[in-house]
Design a protein around this motif. Structure first.
Motif, PDB file in Angstrom:
ATOM      1  N   THR A   1      -0.232   4.375   3.030  1.00  0.00           N
ATOM      2  CA  THR A   1      -0.425   3.180   3.275  1.00  0.00           C
ATOM      3  C   THR A   1       0.148   2.534   3.577  1.00  0.00           C
ATOM      4  N   ALA A   2       1.301   2.783   3.027  1.00  0.00           N
ATOM      5  CA  ALA A   2       2.187   2.246   4.182  1.00  0.00           C
ATOM      6  C   ALA A   2       2.766   2.369   5.376  1.00  0.00           C
ATOM      7  N   LEU A   3       2.427   3.643   5.339  1.00  0.00           N
ATOM      8  CA  LEU A   3       1.820   4.514   6.775  1.00  0.00           C
ATOM      9  C   LEU A   3       0.879   3.034   7.979  1.00  0.00           C
ATOM     10  N   TYR A   4      -0.093   3.315   7.545  1.00  0.00           N
ATOM     11  CA  TYR A   4      -1.150   2.720   8.301  1.00  0.00           C
ATOM     12  C   TYR A   4      -0.940   0.848   8.917  1.00  0.00           C
ATOM     13  N   LEU A   5       0.462   0.406   7.542  1.00  0.00           N
ATOM     14  CA  LEU A   5       0.237  -0.939   7.620  1.00  0.00           C
ATOM     15  C   LEU A   5       1.323  -1.128   8.509  1.00  0.00           C
ATOM     16  N   HIS A   6       2.126  -0.126   8.945  1.00  0.00           N
ATOM     17  CA  HIS A   6       3.473   0.212   9.032  1.00  0.00           C
ATOM     18  C   HIS A   6       2.996  -0.493  11.238  1.00  0.00           C
ATOM     19  N   ALA A   7       1.916   0.885  11.077  1.00  0.00           N
ATOM     20  CA  ALA A   7       1.590   1.289  12.415  1.00  0.00           C
ATOM     21  C   ALA A   7       0.562   0.484  12.927  1.00  0.00           C
ATOM     22  N   GLU A   8      -0.095  -1.013  12.204  1.00  0.00           N
ATOM     23  CA  GLU A   8      -0.584  -1.674  12.130  1.00  0.00           C
ATOM     24  C   GLU A   8       0.091  -3.238  12.621  1.00  0.00           C
TER      25      GLU A   8
ATOM     26  N   GLU B   1       4.515 -10.537  -1.346  1.00  0.00           N
ATOM     27  CA  GLU B   1       3.812  -9.386  -2.011  1.00  0.00           C
ATOM     28  C   GLU B   1       4.348  -8.345  -0.685  1.00  0.00           C
ATOM     29  N   PRO B   2       5.094  -7.037  -1.020  1.00  0.00           N
ATOM     30  CA  PRO B   2       5.067  -6.286  -0.073  1.00  0.00           C
ATOM     31  C   PRO B   2       4.548  -5.940   0.822  1.00  0.00           C
ATOM     32  N   GLN B   3       2.887  -5.693   0.806  1.00  0.00           N
ATOM     33  CA  GLN B   3       2.363  -5.373   1.659  1.00  0.00           C
ATOM     34  C   GLN B   3       1.682  -6.227   2.459  1.00  0.00           C
ATOM     35  N   ASN B   4       1.732  -8.067   2.027  1.00  0.00           N
ATOM     36  CA  ASN B   4       1.879  -8.614   3.427  1.00  0.00           C
ATOM     37  C   ASN B   4       2.996  -8.988   4.106  1.00  0.00           C
ATOM     38  N   LEU B   5       3.986  -8.357   3.860  1.00  0.00           N
ATOM     39  CA  LEU B   5       5.895  -8.589   4.192  1.00  0.00           C
ATOM     40  C   LEU B   5       5.230  -7.421   6.396  1.00  0.00           C
ATOM     41  N   PHE B   6       4.516  -6.722   6.421  1.00  0.00           N
ATOM     42  CA  PHE B   6       5.040  -5.595   7.515  1.00  0.00           C
ATOM     43  C   PHE B   6       5.478  -6.213   8.571  1.00  0.00           C
TER      44      PHE B   6
ATOM     45  N   ALA C   1      14.271   3.411  10.101  1.00  0.00           N
ATOM     46  CA  ALA C   1      14.419   3.469   9.148  1.00  0.00           C
ATOM     47  C   ALA C   1      13.327   4.804   8.303  1.00  0.00           C
ATOM     48  N   ILE C   2      14.056   5.306   7.383  1.00  0.00           N
ATOM     49  CA  ILE C   2      13.093   6.740   6.647  1.00  0.00           C
ATOM     50  C   ILE C   2      12.954   6.539   5.011  1.00  0.00           C
ATOM     51  N   SER C   3      11.190   6.758   4.776  1.00  0.00           N
ATOM     52  CA  SER C   3      11.853   6.326   3.249  1.00  0.00           C
ATOM     53  C   SER C   3      10.845   8.019   2.914  1.00  0.00           C
ATOM     54  N   GLN C   4      11.911   8.213   2.293  1.00  0.00           N
ATOM     55  CA  GLN C   4      11.348   9.740   1.122  1.00  0.00           C
ATOM     56  C   GLN C   4      10.737   9.620   0.489  1.00  0.00           C
ATOM     57  N   SER C   5       9.811   9.998  -0.020  1.00  0.00           N
ATOM     58  CA  SER C   5       8.983   9.877  -1.363  1.00  0.00           C
ATOM     59  C   SER C   5       9.537   9.014  -2.151  1.00  0.00           C
ATOM     60  N   GLY C   6       8.726   7.726  -1.432  1.00  0.00           N
ATOM     61  CA  GLY C   6       9.438   6.235  -2.217  1.00  0.00           C
ATOM     62  C   GLY C   6       8.797   4.981  -1.214  1.00  0.00           C
ATOM     63  N   VAL C   7       7.962   4.241  -1.313  1.00  0.00           N
ATOM     64  CA  VAL C   7       7.846   3.106  -0.563  1.00  0.00           C
ATOM     65  C   VAL C   7       7.712   2.072  -1.637  1.00  0.00           C
ATOM     66  N   ALA C   8       7.965   0.802  -0.992  1.00  0.00           N
ATOM     67  CA  ALA C   8       7.861  -0.573  -1.751  1.00  0.00           C
ATOM     68  C   ALA C   8       6.127  -0.415  -2.184  1.00  0.00           C
ATOM     69  N   LEU C   9       5.155   0.257  -2.164  1.00  0.00           N
ATOM     70  CA  LEU C   9       4.307  -0.317  -2.295  1.00  0.00           C
ATOM     71  C   LEU C   9       3.835   1.219  -3.077  1.00  0.00           C
ATOM     72  N   CYS C  10       4.591   1.859  -3.567  1.00  0.00           N
ATOM     73  CA  CYS C  10       4.586   3.042  -5.155  1.00  0.00           C
ATOM     74  C   CYS C  10       4.363   1.862  -6.053  1.00  0.00           C
ATOM     75  N   PRO C  11       3.486   2.193  -6.836  1.00  0.00           N
ATOM     76  CA  PRO C  11       3.426   1.147  -8.258  1.00  0.00           C
ATOM     77  C   PRO C  11       4.262   0.867  -9.128  1.00  0.00           C
ATOM     78  N   TRP C  12       5.602   2.446  -9.270  1.00  0.00           N
ATOM     79  CA  TRP C  12       7.063   1.649 -10.084  1.00  0.00           C
ATOM     80  C   TRP C  12       7.349   0.669  -9.439  1.00  0.00           C
ATOM     81  N   ALA C  13       7.626   1.007  -7.831  1.00  0.00           N
ATOM     82  CA  ALA C  13       8.779   0.086  -7.283  1.00  0.00           C
ATOM     83  C   ALA C  13       8.745  -1.562  -6.844  1.00  0.00           C
ATOM     84  N   VAL C  14       7.535  -2.063  -7.751  1.00  0.00           N
ATOM     85  CA  VAL C  14       7.100  -3.892  -8.374  1.00  0.00           C
ATOM     86  C   VAL C  14       6.949  -4.008  -9.990  1.00  0.00           C
TER      87      VAL C  14
END
Length: 568
Positions: A428-435, A328-333, A246-259
């Motif tokens: 933040t999404a990159l950190y969570l994915h890598a973790e 919540e998206p941050q809990n689904l990585f 997957a490739i996310s350009q200028s937008g991830v599930a954690l963006c303040p406008w995404a949820v």
């Protein structure tokens, strides 16, 4: 018979043989390498075939239905199929949506169609990697073909498919009220546009082998709301085993406008506009309302200010529905642990939005008031009250000195908009994915090619970097397909991005996949935080680490440690 009579006969035979050889050579030269008619689960489809170079061809299929015409505020269903051969030669209409001025609608409710580009060499392709594109548009607008000018479509997959030797798929999904309106309960849970995307991915998984694709090697990629959608598609449990990368350009599930965590409030506003009750009968009434009226009722407030940034008005978005998004998206990585992932932002991604809130940043003559910086930061840190706003202002002005220049102040506003809206959530999404990753690899980038409109006589300042959406033209190869509008340096950048993106789609490693790249792109991890800066001059000096770490730590650690206040 004398020898004299044999000469013409021998000559005639030789000439006949020569003519046959010429005809064979012409036939081989004119022979088209094509899939021809393809059989899908819904029926047969026939596209168009193009020669794109010496012994290179592309099959294009436009307007293939991947689901039935959608029922109002319901998940998509499989298409019942068709008789005969479907001529897949024209883009389907966009999903019903507002026009740019929000005074009328365009598109159609029957809009769940996709497009496919398949490259061939001297033989018909088999087992190619597949790249599925999800368009952006704030979940309010957009189409599978993208913006077009004189029949030139932004999301034309031909260059990417041909140069990268991958299959490219673009899809349509419901947007605006019809795609994302939610009552916040089971009567109308929302996320219909995300379910449409998921249905298209599943269709590709089931059918792409007939087009010469490898269903075990699907990469989803997208930009802005499409980038956030890509992120959601990797996090939902409903795509398990279907997405490889997957490739996310200028937008991830954690963006303040995404949820939207309070969708009911906005649903009631829409209901009142279309004369529906706001009690237990609301969902039933909304499902019966006129679709155009519903779409018009789902407009956003475009009047913004430093105190009311427009990004906070994007309330039609994903919801935590307990189904597509069970948490919540941050809990689904953990659901993306085996998915290879690239994510990044543009260095001035927030400019497009923050310039609506603080118009003075684009003026060569008008100063930007430092107080506007305070007001914007107060709006973005509202839940932390005055202490949060003060700490934010101190963080972002620490480099100002006693007499900051006009340009410094303006750039600071853009940096704030970029960080809050795109860059910090992406980091933040990159950190969570890598973790969370098991076999999945993680890569980070910053796109920094200066905007082509920046300069003295343009509406943009001369110091302008890469604005929101500036990366799209390069990923889709526009400097090659419309060369008169670009310099050689732009073609270099486009070549770099196509190489990195399609190498990644093939192997999970942007450096390896058959196309050469200007520098090795290192993997991102929580120790080195390495990223690649992408522009026309990308080279060995373009690898960095700890991208904007001070600001990442401010938004994700320092600000979050403060007590939350309701209001002041």
């Amino acid at each position: 018979m004398s020898c004299g009579h044999l000469v013409p006969t021998v000559w005639s035979v030789r000439m006949a043989k020569l003519e046959i050889l010429v005809l064979v050579a012409v036939a081989v030269f004119l022979e088209t390498v094509s899939l021809g008619v393809v059989t899908t689960e819904g029926g047969r489809v026939q596209g168009e075939n193009f020669s794109v170079g010496y012994r290179r061809y592309v099959d294009r299929f436009r307007g293939i239905p991947f689901a039935a015409p959608p029922k109002r505020f319901e998940k998509p269903q499989r298409h019942p199929g068709w008789d005969g051969t479907l001529k897949a030669t024209a883009f389907a209409r966009r999903c019903l949506q507002l026009n740019l001025l929000q005074i009328d609608t365009m598109g159609d409710e029957d809009c769940l169609y996709l497009n496919i580009w398949v490259p061939h060499g001297t033989t018909v392709s088999t087992n190619l990697p597949v790249m599925v594109w999800i368009y952006g548009g704030a979940f309010l607008l957009g189409g599978s073909m993208g913006a077009n000018f004189l029949d030139i479509y932004l999301y034309d997959g031909q260059e990417l498919a041909d140069r990268g030797n991958v299959i490219v798929v673009t899809l349509g999904y419901r947007v605006g009220s019809l795609g994302f309106l939610s009552t916040g309960d089971s009567s109308m849970p929302g996320n219909y546009g995300l379910w449409d995307q998921q249905a298209a991915i599943a269709w590709v998984y089931r059918n792409i082998r007939a087009f010469g694709g490898n269903p075990s090697n699907i990469t989803v990629f997208g930009e802005s709301a499409g980038g956030a959608s890509v992120s959601f598609q990797t996090l939902t449990p409903h795509n398990k085993g279907m997405i490889r990368r997957a490739i996310s350009q200028s937008g991830v599930a954690l963006c303040p406008w995404a949820v939207n965590r309070n969708p009911r409030e906005y649903a009631e506003q829409v209901a009142r506009k279309v004369n529906c009750p706001t009690d237990s009968r609301m969902a039933a009434c909304l499902k019966m309302a006129d679709p155009k009226a519903l779409t018009l009722a789902g407009s956003i407030d475009i009047i913004s200010s430093p105190d009311k940034p427009i990004v906070n008005n994007l309330v039609l978005a994903a919801t935590i529905d307990g189904d597509f998004l069970p948490d919540e998206p941050q809990n689904l990585f953990h659901n993306a642990a085996a998915i290879d992932y690239i994510a990044g932002a543009n260095d001035m991604d927030g400019h497009l939005f923050i310039a609506l809130d603080v118009p003075s940043i684009n003026s060569q003559l008008v100063d930007t008031d430092p107080n506007d910086v305070k007001r914007v930061l107060a709006a973005f840190t509202k839940e932390k009250g005055s202490i949060g706003a003060t700490k934010a202002y101190s963080t972002y002005t620490s480099h100002w000195g006693s007499n900051p220049s006009r340009e410094t102040i303006k750039k600071t506003v853009v940096a704030i908009g970029t960080d809050y809206t795109f860059l910090i959530p992406t980091q933040t999404a990159l950190y969570l994915h890598a973790e969370a990753a098991t076999t999945g690899r993680t890569y980070s980038y910053l796109f920094s090619e200066p905007n082509r409109m920046g300069g003295l006589l343009s509406p943009y300042p001369s110091w302008m970097g890469a604005d929101h959406t500036d990366d799209l033209q390069f990923v889709f190869g526009k400097p090659f397909s419309t060369p008169l509008g670009y310099w050689d340096s732009h073609r270099n950048l486009s070549g770099y991005m196509i190489a990195y993106w399609t190498n990644f789609a093939k192997t999970g490693d942007p450096n390896s996949g058959g196309l050469s790249v200007p520098v090795t792109w290192p993997r991102f991890n929580s120790n080195t935080h390495q990223f690649l800066e992408l522009n026309h001059d990308t080279n060995s000096k373009s690898v960095g680490n700890q991208q904007r770490l001070t600001y990442v730590q401010f938004w994700t650690r320092d600000l979050q440690s403060l007590p939350t206040v309701a209001s002041e």
